[in-house]
Design a protein around this motif. Structure first.
Motif, mmCIF file in Angstrom:
data_model
loop_
_atom_site.group_PDB
_atom_site.id
_atom_site.type_symbol
_atom_site.label_atom_id
_atom_site.label_comp_id
_atom_site.label_asym_id
_atom_site.label_seq_id
_atom_site.Cartn_x
_atom_site.Cartn_y
_atom_site.Cartn_z
ATOM 1 N N VAL A 88 -1.991 16.315 0.598
ATOM 2 C CA VAL A 88 -2.623 17.261 1.526
ATOM 3 C C VAL A 88 -3.817 16.609 2.214
ATOM 4 N N ASP A 89 -4.597 15.854 1.436
ATOM 5 C CA ASP A 89 -5.769 15.196 2.010
ATOM 6 C C ASP A 89 -5.355 14.126 3.012
ATOM 7 N N GLY A 90 -4.309 13.341 2.685
ATOM 8 C CA GLY A 90 -3.855 12.292 3.591
ATOM 9 C C GLY A 90 -3.351 12.852 4.903
ATOM 10 N N LEU A 91 -2.554 13.915 4.825
ATOM 11 C CA LEU A 91 -2.070 14.540 6.059
ATOM 12 C C LEU A 91 -3.236 15.144 6.842
ATOM 13 N N GLY A 92 -4.242 15.580 6.112
ATOM 14 C CA GLY A 92 -5.424 16.128 6.773
ATOM 15 C C GLY A 92 -6.225 15.082 7.529
ATOM 16 N N GLN A 93 -6.069 13.814 7.171
ATOM 17 C CA GLN A 93 -6.747 12.734 7.892
ATOM 18 C C GLN A 93 -6.070 12.446 9.237
ATOM 19 N N GLY A 94 -4.865 13.016 9.440
ATOM 20 C CA GLY A 94 -4.144 12.794 10.691
ATOM 21 C C GLY A 94 -2.852 12.024 10.537
ATOM 22 N N ALA A 95 -2.445 11.730 9.283
ATOM 23 C CA ALA A 95 -1.184 11.024 9.066
ATOM 24 C C ALA A 95 -0.006 11.940 9.391
ATOM 25 N N ASP A 96 1.104 11.331 9.792
ATOM 26 C CA ASP A 96 2.308 12.092 10.106
ATOM 27 C C ASP A 96 3.228 12.239 8.899
ATOM 28 N N ASP A 97 3.094 11.335 7.941
ATOM 29 C CA ASP A 97 3.925 11.386 6.738
ATOM 30 C C ASP A 97 3.187 10.654 5.632
ATOM 31 N N TYR A 98 3.656 10.838 4.398
ATOM 32 C CA TYR A 98 2.919 10.331 3.235
ATOM 33 C C TYR A 98 3.924 9.993 2.139
ATOM 34 N N MET A 99 3.843 8.786 1.597
ATOM 35 C CA MET A 99 4.676 8.383 0.466
ATOM 36 C C MET A 99 3.818 7.752 -0.607
ATOM 37 N N ALA A 100 4.154 8.067 -1.867
ATOM 38 C CA ALA A 100 3.406 7.509 -2.990
ATOM 39 C C ALA A 100 4.119 6.284 -3.545
ATOM 40 N N LYS A 101 3.350 5.323 -4.017
ATOM 41 C CA LYS A 101 3.898 4.172 -4.737
ATOM 42 C C LYS A 101 4.045 4.541 -6.211
ATOM 43 N N PRO A 102 5.090 4.073 -6.893
ATOM 44 C CA PRO A 102 6.221 3.299 -6.362
ATOM 45 C C PRO A 102 7.119 4.195 -5.515
ATOM 46 N N PHE A 103 7.863 3.579 -4.593
ATOM 47 C CA PHE A 103 8.643 4.353 -3.648
ATOM 48 C C PHE A 103 10.066 3.823 -3.575
ATOM 49 N N SER A 104 10.946 4.650 -3.051
ATOM 50 C CA SER A 104 12.326 4.241 -2.806
ATOM 51 C C SER A 104 12.391 3.559 -1.446
ATOM 52 N N TYR A 105 12.908 2.327 -1.428
ATOM 53 C CA TYR A 105 12.994 1.592 -0.170
ATOM 54 C C TYR A 105 13.894 2.322 0.823
ATOM 55 N N LEU A 106 15.017 2.869 0.353
ATOM 56 C CA LEU A 106 15.933 3.577 1.250
ATOM 57 C C LEU A 106 15.263 4.815 1.844
ATOM 58 N N GLU A 107 14.463 5.501 1.028
ATOM 59 C CA GLU A 107 13.740 6.664 1.540
ATOM 60 C C GLU A 107 12.703 6.231 2.577
ATOM 61 N N LEU A 108 12.049 5.110 2.331
ATOM 62 C CA LEU A 108 11.061 4.608 3.283
ATOM 63 C C LEU A 108 11.713 4.323 4.634
ATOM 64 N N ILE A 109 12.861 3.653 4.620
ATOM 65 C CA ILE A 109 13.565 3.355 5.870
ATOM 66 C C ILE A 109 13.934 4.646 6.582
ATOM 67 N N ALA A 110 14.437 5.627 5.842
ATOM 68 C CA ALA A 110 14.829 6.902 6.441
ATOM 69 C C ALA A 110 13.632 7.602 7.083
ATOM 70 N N ARG A 111 12.500 7.554 6.402
ATOM 71 C CA ARG A 111 11.307 8.209 6.954
ATOM 72 C C ARG A 111 10.791 7.475 8.193
ATOM 73 N N LEU A 112 10.843 6.153 8.177
ATOM 74 C CA LEU A 112 10.423 5.395 9.350
ATOM 75 C C LEU A 112 11.330 5.690 10.541
ATOM 76 N N ARG A 113 12.635 5.754 10.297
ATOM 77 C CA ARG A 113 13.574 6.094 11.366
ATOM 78 C C ARG A 113 13.257 7.479 11.933
ATOM 79 N N ALA A 114 12.978 8.422 11.040
ATOM 80 C CA ALA A 114 12.675 9.785 11.485
ATOM 81 C C ALA A 114 11.401 9.814 12.315
ATOM 82 N N LEU A 115 10.381 9.088 11.879
ATOM 83 C CA LEU A 115 9.140 9.033 12.654
ATOM 84 C C LEU A 115 9.376 8.356 13.995
ATOM 85 N N GLY A 116 10.203 7.317 13.999
ATOM 86 C CA GLY A 116 10.489 6.607 15.241
ATOM 87 C C GLY A 116 11.166 7.479 16.272
ATOM 88 N N ARG A 117 11.907 8.489 15.812
ATOM 89 C CA ARG A 117 12.565 9.390 16.754
ATOM 90 C C ARG A 117 11.598 10.411 17.337
#
Length: 218
Positions: A88-117
């Motif tokens: 909540v705090d990170g999105l409040g700083q103005g971020a569009d999305d937020y992922m915690a480490k450790p993360f799924s690489y496939l999920e990261l790619i999917a989220r980047l693609r979604a943001l790119g659209r």
């Protein structure tokens, strides 16, 4: 799609850059927040993959500075702080999305693609087409007159830009800046070779033309 990875862990940054490049994304790397602001002042990125815990200038400060300046890039915070309150705090700083480490690489790619659209212009169009050629920007699948095209991620990126231009010319420099890293030697033939390969795969009759002084068009 051009991505700036802002991560102080050099090994992780290098791994991310290698993986995203294999997906056809152009990636540059900054290891601290101050350097990230320098790089965004010199180039336009589509997405920032931003760690929150950075030396010199925190990820939160970078996020606030870019939003205040109206910088159009989408921001995905990637951080070890993964509680709901952190999100909540990170999105409040103005971020569009937020992922915690450790993360799924496939999920990261999917989220980047979604943001790119989510282009700032926000047309919402996910299928681009012109002269019998179509590209599904979500599935990353292209075809010509119903014939599937087996394209590399970089060729898909070039095709997407040409289709989005709707017949207007796209210069070599614009293709290079959008799809290749800042480290690419401007004298390299990488752009020309990729366009030549794409033209060959599209088949006959040829669709991509080159107007000297203006660029490529479809």
């Amino acid at each position: 799609m051009r991505v700036l990875i802002v991560e102080d862990e050099a090994e992780l940054a290098a791994m991310l850059a290698e993986g995203l490049r294999a997906e056809g994304m152009a990636c540059d790397v900054a290891h601290d927040g101050a350097r990230a602001l320098e790089m965004t002042a010199a180039a336009e990125y589509d997405i920032l993959l931003l760690d929150r815990d950075l030396p010199k200038l925190s990820g939160d400060a970078v996020c606030r500075a870019l939003n205040t300046a109206g910088y159009p890039a989408r921001i995905l915070m990637l951080t070890a702080a993964g509680t709901l309150a952190d999100l909540v705090d990170g999105l409040g700083q103005g971020a569009d999305d937020y992922m915690a480490k450790p993360f799924s690489y496939l999920e990261l790619i999917a989220r980047l693609r979604a943001l790119g659209r989510r282009a700032p212009a926000g047309s919402g169009v996910t299928v681009l087409s012109r002269r019998g050629v179509s590209l599904d920007t979500v599935r990353r699948a292209a075809e010509r007159d119903g014939r599937p095209l087996k394209l590399t991620p970089r060729e898909l990126g070039v095709l997407e830009l040409l289709l989005a231009a709707d017949g207007a010319p796209i210069g070599t420099e614009q293709l290079r800046d959008s799809l290749w890293d800042a480290a690419l030697d401007p004298a390299t033939t990488a752009v020309r070779v990729t366009v030549h390969s794409l033209r060959r795969k599209l088949g006959e009759p040829p669709l991509i033309t080159h107007d000297p002084g203006y660029g490529y068009r479809l």
